[in-house]
Design a protein around this motif. Structure first.
Motif, PDB file in Angstrom:
ATOM      1  N   LYS A 159      12.289 -12.978 -63.544  1.00  0.00           N
ATOM      2  CA  LYS A 159      13.620 -12.644 -63.147  1.00  0.00           C
ATOM      3  C   LYS A 159      13.810 -11.873 -61.840  1.00  0.00           C
ATOM      4  CE  LYS A 159      15.362 -12.716 -68.011  1.00  0.00           C
ATOM      5  NZ  LYS A 159      15.864 -11.934 -69.164  1.00  0.00           N
TER       6      LYS A 159
ATOM      7  N   ASN B 100      19.348 -14.199 -67.879  1.00  0.00           N
ATOM      8  CA  ASN B 100      19.201 -13.562 -69.077  1.00  0.00           C
ATOM      9  C   ASN B 100      19.505 -14.504 -70.225  1.00  0.00           C
ATOM     10  OD1 ASN B 100      18.752 -10.864 -68.152  1.00  0.00           O
ATOM     11  ND2 ASN B 100      20.766 -10.332 -68.003  1.00  0.00           N
ATOM     12  N   THR B 101      19.988 -15.756 -70.100  1.00  0.00           N
ATOM     13  CA  THR B 101      20.303 -16.660 -71.041  1.00  0.00           C
ATOM     14  C   THR B 101      19.227 -17.608 -71.273  1.00  0.00           C
ATOM     15  OG1 THR B 101      21.324 -18.251 -69.295  1.00  0.00           O
ATOM     16  CG2 THR B 101      22.865 -16.477 -70.652  1.00  0.00           C
TER      17      THR B 101
ATOM     18  N   LYS C 232      16.066  -4.508 -65.527  1.00  0.00           N
ATOM     19  CA  LYS C 232      16.088  -3.747 -67.190  1.00  0.00           C
ATOM     20  C   LYS C 232      17.353  -2.938 -66.831  1.00  0.00           C
ATOM     21  CE  LYS C 232      13.550  -1.421 -70.684  1.00  0.00           C
ATOM     22  NZ  LYS C 232      12.194  -1.080 -70.704  1.00  0.00           N
TER      23      LYS C 232
ATOM     24  N   LEU D 143      10.351 -10.663 -67.291  1.00  0.00           N
ATOM     25  CA  LEU D 143      11.112  -9.881 -66.674  1.00  0.00           C
ATOM     26  C   LEU D 143      10.690  -9.908 -65.583  1.00  0.00           C
ATOM     27  CD1 LEU D 143      13.284  -7.681 -67.239  1.00  0.00           C
ATOM     28  CD2 LEU D 143      11.390  -5.993 -67.535  1.00  0.00           C
TER      29      LEU D 143
ATOM     30  N   LYS E  69      23.290 -12.488 -65.076  1.00  0.00           N
ATOM     31  CA  LYS E  69      23.689 -12.925 -66.503  1.00  0.00           C
ATOM     32  C   LYS E  69      23.106 -14.572 -66.892  1.00  0.00           C
ATOM     33  CE  LYS E  69      28.103 -10.750 -66.338  1.00  0.00           C
ATOM     34  NZ  LYS E  69      29.629 -10.726 -65.900  1.00  0.00           N
TER      35      LYS E  69
ATOM     36  N   THR F  68      20.868  -4.862 -66.496  1.00  0.00           N
ATOM     37  CA  THR F  68      21.063  -5.826 -67.741  1.00  0.00           C
ATOM     38  C   THR F  68      21.685  -4.784 -68.875  1.00  0.00           C
ATOM     39  OG1 THR F  68      19.532  -7.086 -67.578  1.00  0.00           O
ATOM     40  CG2 THR F  68      20.160  -6.947 -69.509  1.00  0.00           C
TER      41      THR F  68
END
Length: 577
Positions: free
Chosen positions: A399, A390-391, A411, A396, A387, A414
């Protein structure tokens, strides 16, 4: 009243108890062997058993407890050799019979020796070099490891053993104890073995002696699946490649050596090698374990026969890259299951952070501890890190690297976070629903890929194959149990057993025919009894109970139906004679 024997001789290292009693008989001056037996056991009918003597409690009490029963069994009989591959209950049962005494043959029967084709030596054997060295220092005596099945070479001097004229069997020499010093060593010839076998025979002698003296006990029957898998003899679905295994095994040892050891695997029916490869519940002779270990691994030690954890000893590291304790050994428990495809162990590791992962074992190196086969649950810490990532503006792939997964997993996870509402049990709900979605997708894919089968046509084909296979099994020179597995092996149709067992309702003709032919344990054992009775009658003209059981490969206690047939055969033989 118990009479105590005053001058029972001290037993030498590795000396057979039989040998010690024979030396006592010489010292005592008794004219008859039965007098010696009565002095030592209080009973003139105790047999002179070489390998696995009984009534040891009586003997220990009458020699003034110079030796305990445990000392006699472990250090002066062949019991430790046979006990190596027994579980605790079987060991306790056999030891009790040896201590308290029992009918002739019962100890051997409890160890599965009456059913095995591996033969014990007919005559006592000795090493000429051992004989000469001991004659100078003290006196020659019968060694235990010279009498082990399959041992033709002295493990100390690496010389072929000499065969005496002293019988090991008790059925014709029940009360005969003969000391080695009574015979002239130069009068007896060496065991006749092929020079090409020397390396394998030396291995068997050394490792057999090692088992005898190390007192190893596996407590469970050892599994060779890991070694078979490493050597490429198990498929990805967990099936043993028996055809390839048998060919390579026979080439490794030669059919002549295997026949010499009574361990041949030349037939297409069920052999001892098949049983040993499938984690057998029945007792398999130690010599055959040795042959298997040498073929697969080359070394035989406690690490091979002991049951070691497939993933080592804990604690194990947490492999959650999102956690502060990443790579720290803080997981205390490992749940072990079996892979349904390969039969190999699967370890599941659950950390307090909620991260759960598994991998297929066994671990072969320390680096394997840091390997993930599959993530079963990511947990709250991992999802919180996702989380947060993702901010921020990260790719990708970046991450995925920070979380220790691939971009596709980032992916998918999420997407799951966005589609399910958070609640106090969010992590468990996310993991559960994620697993359900994945399994549903896999099952749907498999259903689409499955081809339609014409079961009517297949039923006719399998019926014809099964008929030919069963006829071949029945015509084999030695009885083989008619089962789905034996039908499949004989027919050379690898998936026949699987198709029949899983789709019987779709194969009515095959089902009906196979059902009339499949043998239960009782019917198969009855067939073996009748076959063995015919063989004995043709060869010797009479049927002796213990020989009938040995040739049929059966042990007491017999099932009711089998026992009735056995008694009928013995009774009929008594009437005919």
């Amino acid at each position: 009243m118990i009479i105590v024997v005053a001058h029972f001789p001290s037993l030498y290292p590795d000396e057979l108890l039989y040998s010690g009693i024979a030396r006592y008989h010489q010292m005592s001056g008794n004219l008859a062997q039965k007098h010696t037996i009565r002095e030592l056991f209080g009973d003139r009918l105790v047999c002179a058993t070489v390998d696995l003597p009984s009534h040891l409690e009586l003997l220990a009490s009458r020699v003034h407890n110079l030796y305990s029963c445990e000392q006699l069994i472990q250090n002066h009989t062949l019991f430790p050799y046979y006990a190596c591959f027994l579980n605790g209950d079987e060991i306790a049962q056999a030891e009790m019979l040896m201590k308290r005494g029992t009918a002739q043959g019962m100890v051997h029967s409890s160890l599965g020796l009456l059913a095995t084709k591996v033969k014990s030596p007919k005559f006592l054997r000795f090493c000429r070099e051992c004989y000469k060295a001991e004659a100078k220092e003290c006196e020659p005596y019968w060694h235990r490891f010279h009498q082990l099945p399959g041992v033709s070479i002295c493990p100390v001097h690496k010389q072929p053993l000499n065969v005496s004229n002293i019988h090991c069997a008790t059925h014709n020499h029940k009360f005969e104890f003969v000391a080695l010093s009574k015979i002239k060593e130069e009068y007896f010839s060496e065991v006749n073995v092929d020079a090409r076998w020397s390396e394998n025979l030396a291995y068997i002698a050394e490792q057999s002696a090692s088992i005898l003296t190390s007192h190893w006990q596996t407590k469970t029957i050892p599994s060779y699946k890991n070694l078979l898998y490493e050597q490429g003899y198990i498929t990805a679905k967990g099936r043993v490649k028996f055809k390839e295994l048998l060919i390579q095994f026979r080439q490794f040892y030669s059919d002549e050596l295997l026949q010499h050891l009574n361990c041949e695997v030349t037939t297409v029916s069920e052999t001892w090698l098949h049983k040993l490869s499938r984690n057998p519940e029945e007792i398999i002779h130690p010599l055959r374990h040795l042959l298997m270990v040498r073929f697969l691994d080359g070394t035989f030690n406690s690490s091979v026969i002991a049951s070691h954890p497939p993933f080592g000893d804990g604690p194990w590291p947490c492999l959650n890259k999102a956690a502060d304790h990443y790579h720290l050994a803080i997981i205390k428990n490992c749940a072990i299951s079996r892979c349904s495809k390969t039969g190999l162990p699967v370890g599941t590791f659950q950390c307090s952070c909620g991260f759960v992962y598994s991998r297929r074992g066994p671990d072969r190196s320390n680096e394997d501890k840091y390997r993930i086969g599959r993530v079963k649950q990511f947990g709250q810490v991992w999802h919180s890190k996702l989380k947060g990532l993702n901010t921020v503006n990260l790719s990708l792939r970046k991450k995925a690297g920070l979380l220790g997964v691939d971009p596709r997993t980032v992916k998918n996870q999420t997407s799951i976070l966005l589609n399910f509402k958070e609640n106090p049990q969010s992590n468990e709900a996310i993991a559960s629903k994620s697993s359900m979605i994945t399994n549903a997708m896999k099952n749907a894919s498999l259903r689409i890929q499955k081809a339609r089968v014409n079961w009517r046509v297949l039923d006719k084909v399998l019926l014809n194959v099964a008929e030919r296979a069963i006829e071949e099994i029945k015509s084999m020179p030695e009885p083989t149990r008619i089962s789905l597995a034996s039908i499949a092996r004989t027919s050379a149709v690898g998936e026949l057993s699987l198709k029949i067992s899983k789709n019987l309702d779709k194969l009515p003709k095959t089902k009906a025919y196979v059902a009339t032919c499949i043998e239960t344990t009782e019917t198969y054992q009855v067939r073996r009894l009748l076959w063995a009775a015919n063989r004995l009658f043709e060869g010797e003209g009479k049927i002796v109970g213990w020989r009938l059981l040995k040739l049929a490969g059966l042990n007491h206690p017999l099932r009711k139906q089998v026992l009735n047939v056995f008694n009928d055969l013995i009774h009929q033989n008594d009437l005919d004679s």
